[in-house]
Design a protein around this motif. Structure first.
Motif, short mmCIF file in Angstrom:
data_model
loop_
_atom_site.label_atom_id
_atom_site.label_comp_id
_atom_site.label_asym_id
_atom_site.label_seq_id
_atom_site.Cartn_x
_atom_site.Cartn_y
_atom_site.Cartn_z
N ILE A 65 38.96 38.55 53.19
CA ILE A 65 39.03 37.49 54.18
C ILE A 65 37.91 36.49 53.90
CG2 ILE A 65 38.76 36.94 56.63
CD1 ILE A 65 41.36 38.30 56.08
N ASN A 66 38.24 35.21 53.97
CA ASN A 66 37.23 34.18 53.77
C ASN A 66 36.29 34.18 54.97
OD1 ASN A 66 35.78 31.69 53.64
ND2 ASN A 66 37.36 30.86 52.29
N GLY A 115 49.93 39.07 61.10
CA GLY A 115 49.09 38.52 60.05
C GLY A 115 48.02 37.57 60.53
N HIS A 116 47.59 37.72 61.79
CA HIS A 116 46.69 36.74 62.40
C HIS A 116 45.37 36.61 61.64
CE1 HIS A 116 44.26 40.02 64.19
NE2 HIS A 116 45.41 40.64 64.29
N ASN A 117 44.91 37.67 60.99
CA ASN A 117 43.63 37.58 60.28
C ASN A 117 43.68 36.63 59.09
OD1 ASN A 117 42.03 39.32 61.83
ND2 ASN A 117 42.83 41.14 60.82
N ASP A 118 44.86 36.40 58.55
CA ASP A 118 45.00 35.56 57.36
C ASP A 118 45.54 34.17 57.68
OD1 ASP A 118 44.41 37.50 55.04
OD2 ASP A 118 45.82 38.63 56.27
N ILE A 119 45.64 33.83 58.94
CA ILE A 119 46.23 32.56 59.34
C ILE A 119 45.14 31.56 59.72
CG2 ILE A 119 47.60 31.41 61.14
CD1 ILE A 119 49.38 33.86 61.22
N PHE A 120 45.27 30.34 59.24
CA PHE A 120 44.46 29.24 59.74
C PHE A 120 45.26 28.56 60.84
CE2 PHE A 120 42.32 28.83 55.34
CZ PHE A 120 41.34 29.75 55.72
N PHE A 121 44.91 28.85 62.09
CA PHE A 121 45.73 28.42 63.21
C PHE A 121 45.83 26.91 63.34
CE2 PHE A 121 45.27 32.83 64.33
CZ PHE A 121 46.40 33.13 65.06
N GLU A 140 34.55 36.74 46.41
CA GLU A 140 34.47 35.40 47.00
C GLU A 140 33.49 35.33 48.17
OE1 GLU A 140 35.19 32.31 49.81
OE2 GLU A 140 35.98 34.32 50.10
N PRO A 141 33.52 36.27 49.13
CA PRO A 141 32.54 36.18 50.22
C PRO A 141 31.10 36.36 49.73
CG PRO A 141 34.37 37.63 50.82
CD PRO A 141 34.48 37.37 49.36
N ALA A 142 30.90 37.20 48.71
CA ALA A 142 29.55 37.41 48.19
C ALA A 142 29.01 36.16 47.53
CB ALA A 142 29.56 38.57 47.19
N GLN A 143 29.89 35.39 46.91
CA GLN A 143 29.44 34.21 46.18
C GLN A 143 28.81 33.18 47.11
OE1 GLN A 143 31.50 32.65 42.46
NE2 GLN A 143 32.11 31.14 43.97
N TYR A 144 29.21 33.16 48.38
CA TYR A 144 28.59 32.25 49.33
C TYR A 144 27.09 32.51 49.45
CZ TYR A 144 32.88 30.23 51.21
OH TYR A 144 34.06 29.55 51.35
N GLY A 181 31.68 40.37 53.09
CA GLY A 181 30.68 39.30 52.99
C GLY A 181 29.36 39.71 53.60
N ALA A 182 29.40 40.28 54.80
CA ALA A 182 28.18 40.71 55.47
C ALA A 182 27.54 41.88 54.73
CB ALA A 182 28.48 41.10 56.91
N GLN A 183 28.37 42.83 54.27
CA GLN A 183 27.83 44.00 53.57
C GLN A 183 27.22 43.62 52.22
OE1 GLN A 183 27.52 46.08 56.08
NE2 GLN A 183 28.36 47.85 55.01
#
Length: 721
Positions: free
Chosen positions: A252-253, A338-344, A494-498, A565-567
């Motif tokens: 997840i982004n 699929g709400h976790n992957d949706i940009f509302f 991808e999250p780590a790269q941030y 990302g947090a981990q």
């Protein structure tokens, strides 16, 4: 029902197409992109290369973003594959620019055809098509030119799906009343899903919404809806099955998850935009908003008699409510599949589409009212009361349409001309700088021993320019493997790269960053040796770092696609990898624990005797001399498709923190080979898909042929007649 006959609407539509053809000419330029177009052009080039080698792009390792991923599996890639095929005939970039130009220029024709399928008259259909290029909204990512141009967001996959979504809605509406349209409904829904997942979501969601308001008999309507659903399941299985099977390995982004991109702007903001005209007329007089209001009123007045007006109203309202997102609905939004992957916020795209048709109906209703008023006035005040008024509808339509265009066109004209002039300026600036960059980029593209770092959007990289845009975007446009661009892939890294820290040498080891491309004269954030200076660009090298690393596993860390990302901060804020230790990852758990390494090494526990890395082909190999058992690590994002061989013997891979590929290797001299083997079920799924669709088509055909073409599926049509 027709205002101005056939000729006037068609002539008006023709001139709007000419308008588009002239003002979108900047799209044909080769200017380096500043937005998401970089990704889509890159995917097109990759698709062309894959097809030339007779490979399915969905099964290949995509190496350029976020330490790589099976990009065409996790991300909508049909558009890039189609354009990539044409790229074989010309060149991928040429095919991309030409097809994008045609998609933008000719889109009103799709709106016209869809409106006619919705059973609107020609005037309403033409009005909808004519206003479609003139939307301007505060969100900047709806069905408006700003979403797709060089100065906009560059959401190219959404542009492709904007051609199929209107037809998916229209054919679904017709199919619910006439089974002859079922397969066409299935086709365009499936195409929409394949071209852009979120737009495809709206195409599928429209089926139950339209089912609620269709006026055919409930039994036959339900059977048709079932056939549409079955057909969509069969025809999208090649997308859905790989996504579901591999969902665990798509991060997840996290940077955008808590933003309005995912959460939506909320009811207050969206309603404010709508009421103040900023959803359709941002920065100008609210002419389309007024026509939308008139259209809504006219739809409500006529909706009991005209079913397709009810259909458009329910589509507009339901997607507008969905666009509020968790910002308004909170935990209730979790019921959306699929709400976790949706940009509302993207559901405002469907509000735009339904709004275009309603605006067209509002325009036609306004013209009809004006014609009625004009005829009444002529009867009341004309000297000759029996004078013909055949000229009146065309005159009123021309006057009203001209007034509407005069209010809409200037800001769109200015924006498009600005886009074109800036494109020219970008080409000129790029030409001045490309000579200095050519030797550096040539060096980097032939190097197979590490990535390059040229800054991030969050630091000086944003101001390190190529033309108007950041240099890291130009590097992506040149297919250079780098740690710079973000947010375009579902890679676990991808999250780590941030959180890449340019001052922490440990992160360079972890991400395989061997090269630094900096402005000439800028001090390197870590020790590095100068390789090339050319103009304002200097390339440095860290000779001890490359794609390969050797670490001793110590400790573990829990991760999943939501919290990776947090981990990852546990590793990125440390110096573990710099001291040649790293943690195993316990992936897929809802826990968030970590057992930190208990040791630190002063030297790498072995030597890299030789290595060869071709991530573009999904291959990497090397010979390693280990002084103790350790993990040989490739700086590529972990995916279960990576297959490892130690001295030719298959060996299970392990995920090393935060999410790179590790291979356990015993002490001694050993060869290690990693090969990426993508999702292997595609041929089987394609065969099942084809057989299923053929069976569905034969079933529908037999039902249509029964009772001399008036099957039970179409009994409602007979009842209506």
């Amino acid at each position: 029902s027709r205002i101005g006959g056939l000729r006037l609407p068609m002539v008006s539509l023709f001139f709007v197409l000419l308008w588009n053809a002239w003002l979108y000419r900047g799209v044909l330029s080769s200017a380096a992109s500043l937005n998401d177009m970089v990704l889509h052009q890159q995917m097109t080039r990759f698709a062309t290369t894959s097809l030339l080698h007779f490979h399915l792009p969905m099964t290949q390792w995509y190496p350029y973003l976020n330490l790589g991923s099976p990009q065409f599996l996790h991300y909508q890639g049909l558009g890039a594959i189609i354009v990539g095929f044409f790229g074989i005939l010309v060149s991928p970039n040429t095919a991309f620019h030409v097809i994008t130009y045609l998609l933008l220029t000719l889109w009103p024709l799709v709106i016209y055809k869809s409106a006619r399928l919705f059973e609107f008259d020609r005037t309403t259909a033409a009005a909808s098509a004519i206003v479609s290029p003139f939307l301007v909204s505060a969100i900047g990512i709806g069905l408006e030119h700003g979403s797709f141009l060089w100065l906009g967001y560059g959401v190219w996959a959404q542009l492709c799906a904007s051609w199929t979504l209107p037809l998916a809605w229209a054919y679904t509406w017709r199919a619910l009343h006439d089974s002859r349209f079922v397969l066409r409904s299935v086709l365009f829904i499936a195409l929409t899903v394949a071209l852009h997942y979120e737009t495809g979501y709206a195409a599928i969601a429209a089926v139950p919404l339209l089912f609620l308001v269709a006026n055919s008999a409930i039994k036959s309507r339900a059977e048709r809806a079932f056939l549409i659903g079955l057909g969509v399941i069969l025809s999208t299985a090649w997308i859905v099955i790989p996504l579901v099977v591999n969902a665990k390995w798509a991060a997840i982004n996290s940077a955008q998850y808590a933003s309005n991109f995912h959460m939506g702007y909320g009811a207050k903001q969206n309603l404010s935009w709508l009421v103040h005209g900023n959803l359709f007329d941002f920065g100008r007089s609210p002419v389309l908003t007024v026509l939308l209001g008139l259209g809504v009123i006219a739809c409500l007045i006529n909706s009991r008699k005209i079913a397709h007006l009810r259909a458009l109203l329910i589509l507009a309202v339901m997607f507008f409510l969905l666009s509020f997102g968790p910002t308004t609905w909170g935990a209730f939004a979790n019921i959306v599949p699929g709400h976790n992957d949706i940009f509302f916020r993207r559901f405002l795209v469907e509000v735009h589409l339904a709004g275009i048709f309603i605006i067209g109906f509002g325009f036609a209703s306004l013209c009809r009212a004006a014609v009625t008023l004009g005829r009444w006035m002529l009867r009341m005040f004309a000297a000759t009361r029996d004078r013909s008024t055949k000229w009146l509808p065309a005159t009123v339509t021309t006057v009203v349409g001209g007034a509407v265009l005069a209010l809409m066109a200037p800001i769109c004209f200015t924006a498009l001309q600005t886009n074109n002039s800036d494109v020219i300026a970008q080409v000129e600036l790029g030409a001045q700088q490309s000579n200095n960059l050519t030797p550096i980029i040539s060096f980097l593209k032939h190097a197979d021993n590490g990535r390059v770092y040229a800054g991030l959007p969050s630091n000086w990289g944003q101001k390190f320019k190529y033309g108007y845009g950041p240099l890291y975007l130009y590097l992506a446009d040149c297919d250079v493997d780098q740690v710079s661009t973000q947010g375009w892939a579902a890679s676990l890294m991808e999250p780590a790269q941030y959180n890449f820290n340019e001052s922490n040498i440990s992160d360079y080891y972890l991400f395989g960053v061997r090269y630094l491309l900096l402005p000439a004269g800028k001090k390197t954030p870590v020790p590095a040796d100068l390789v090339i200076t050319s103009g304002n660009y200097s390339l440095y090298q860290i000779t001890s770092i490359g794609y390969w690393n050797i670490v001793v596993p110590s400790g573990y860390i829990d991760e999943n696609r939501m919290n990776i990302g947090a981990q990852s901060l546990v590793v990125l804020n440390s110096h573990y990898v710099e001291h040649f230790v790293d943690m195993w990852v316990n992936f897929g758990t809802n826990m968030a624990a970590a057992s930190l390494p208990t040791q630190s090494l002063s030297a790498m526990p072995g030597r890299i005797l030789s290595s060869s890395t071709n991530l573009g082909q999904g291959e990497a190999s090397g010979t390693f001399e280990l002084s103790q058992p350790a993990d040989v690590v490739l700086s590529a994002s972990f995916d279960p498709g990576w297959q490892a061989y130690v001295d030719g013997i298959p060996t299970p891979t392990v995920m090393m923190a935060p999410a790179v590929v590790g291979v356990p290797v015993p002490a001694g001299v050993h060869t290690v080979k990693l090969v990426y083997r993508g999702f292997s079920w595609y041929p089987t799924i394609f065969i099942v898909n084809a057989l299923g669709i053929m069976a569905l088509a034969m079933y529908i055909r037999r039902r249509l042929d029964s009772r001399s073409g008036n099957s039970p599926l179409d009994s409602s049509e007979a009842e209506q007649r």
